[in-house]
Design an enzyme around this catalytic site. Sequence first.
Site, PDB file in Angstrom:
ATOM      1  CD  GLU A 122      43.550  83.940  61.958  1.00  0.00           C
ATOM      2  OE1 GLU A 122      42.494  83.908  61.798  1.00  0.00           O
ATOM      3  OE2 GLU A 122      44.540  83.693  61.193  1.00  0.00           O
ATOM      4  CG  ASP A 138      44.734  78.539  59.115  1.00  0.00           C
ATOM      5  OD1 ASP A 138      43.431  78.125  59.028  1.00  0.00           O
ATOM      6  OD2 ASP A 138      45.028  79.480  59.635  1.00  0.00           O
ATOM      7  CG  ASP A 139      43.982  78.462  55.115  1.00  0.00           C
ATOM      8  OD1 ASP A 139      42.924  77.921  54.776  1.00  0.00           O
ATOM      9  OD2 ASP A 139      43.918  79.327  56.198  1.00  0.00           O
TER      10      ASP A 139
HETATM   11  N1  ADE Z   1      39.548  80.844  56.677  1.00  0.00           N
HETATM   12  C1  ADE Z   1      40.560  80.180  56.088  1.00  0.00           C
HETATM   13  N2  ADE Z   1      41.548  80.278  56.715  1.00  0.00           N
HETATM   14  C2  ADE Z   1      41.295  81.143  57.905  1.00  0.00           C
HETATM   15  C3  ADE Z   1      41.903  81.714  58.922  1.00  0.00           C
HETATM   16  N3  ADE Z   1      43.261  81.573  59.376  1.00  0.00           N
HETATM   17  N4  ADE Z   1      41.254  82.551  59.912  1.00  0.00           N
HETATM   18  C4  ADE Z   1      39.939  82.926  59.430  1.00  0.00           C
HETATM   19  N5  ADE Z   1      39.324  82.384  58.385  1.00  0.00           N
HETATM   20  C5  ADE Z   1      40.116  81.502  57.548  1.00  0.00           C
HETATM   21 ZN    ZN Z   2      41.663  78.657  60.353  1.00  0.00          ZN
END
Ligand code: ADE
Ligand code: ZN
Length: 341
Positions: A197, A275-276
């Site tokens: 990432e 993801d979030d």
């Molecule tokens: N925890 C929550 N979202 C994340 C992300 N995109 N990368 C790493 N840890 C995370």
């Molecule tokens: Zn993640």
Amino acid sequence: MTEFVKGLPKAELHLHIEGTLEPDLMLALGKRNGVPLSYSSVSEVEAAYEFTNLQSFLDVYYEAARTLLTRQDFFDLTFEYLERASADGVARAEIFFDPQTHTERGVPIGTVIGGISDALDAATERLGMSSGLILCFLRHLPAAQAMATLESALSYRHLLLGVGLDSSEVGHPPGDFADVFAAARDEGLRVAVHAGEEGPPQYVWEALDILGAERIDHGNRALEDAALVNRLVVDQVPLTVCPLSNLKLQVVRRLEDHPLRDMLQLGLNVSINSDDPSYFGGYIGANYERTQAALELSDEELAGIARNSMKATFLPEEEKQVLLDRLDVYTSGRRPVANGL
Ligand code: ADE
Ligand code: ZN
């Protein structure tokens, strides 16, 4: 969202349950549990969501997670997500959770796993959704703490599908966690690892070769290493890509610059995930939709991405096939057959 995207049966494989905490639920839980927050309205919370990189997001995300205390809180959080995901056409969700974020504050791991699992069961019953739970170790904490977390989680082994590795990536290479992942694999747990990432291609190699990762979460920076791309293509290692996350955390400057189309052209197994989503401006349907618009993806390409997501699940082959058949029925425009597929 287009009807096509909404109805497209898909799997969500990269979703942190703590990252689905919507501002209104955060404020309500803060009140319910007497946890003081530095925000007093939804708009104040949203104003804090200006991130410059992964760490700037994680600081806000861990702060907000302090509002989660009881089994009911974890149930409410999870069920809200599952309802949204179901409305976006998610047939299967393999969900990450971060137990150390909660156990560090004195919340028992059984409370966390119990509340989330109750919601997964309720979703199976009420929404017909299939799901699994993946325990993530926080890589900014020592490997010994990850091992202690795994040991405490083994009382709930039957409720877990796999293990993952998340949190601040740079400076925390996967290789540091070799022992805990070996122990998890010995327990028959499946392995998904965040890598590439923000971290270098070397972290993706370590995730594969040292931790035994079966999926790479993100993987964007793998494209910098041709030998690594070749490995990922030959072995069809899935990359769970998160376009709106990448935009919000400035992994890409514009969605039009996202490497997803290149990844598809290289023959990588890429899926689209959220993801979030509460922090990054959209759930999985919005991720499909906005990526389609930015990269001018055809409906066939979107269906191919949904197919990749089904193939990348940790389901047994027969159950995977049921989902793939459901996707075929959808894309061929046939009416659903009598057995419900
Ligand atoms: N925890 C929550 N979202 C994340 C992300 N995109 N990368 C790493 N840890 C995370
Ligand atoms: Zn993640």
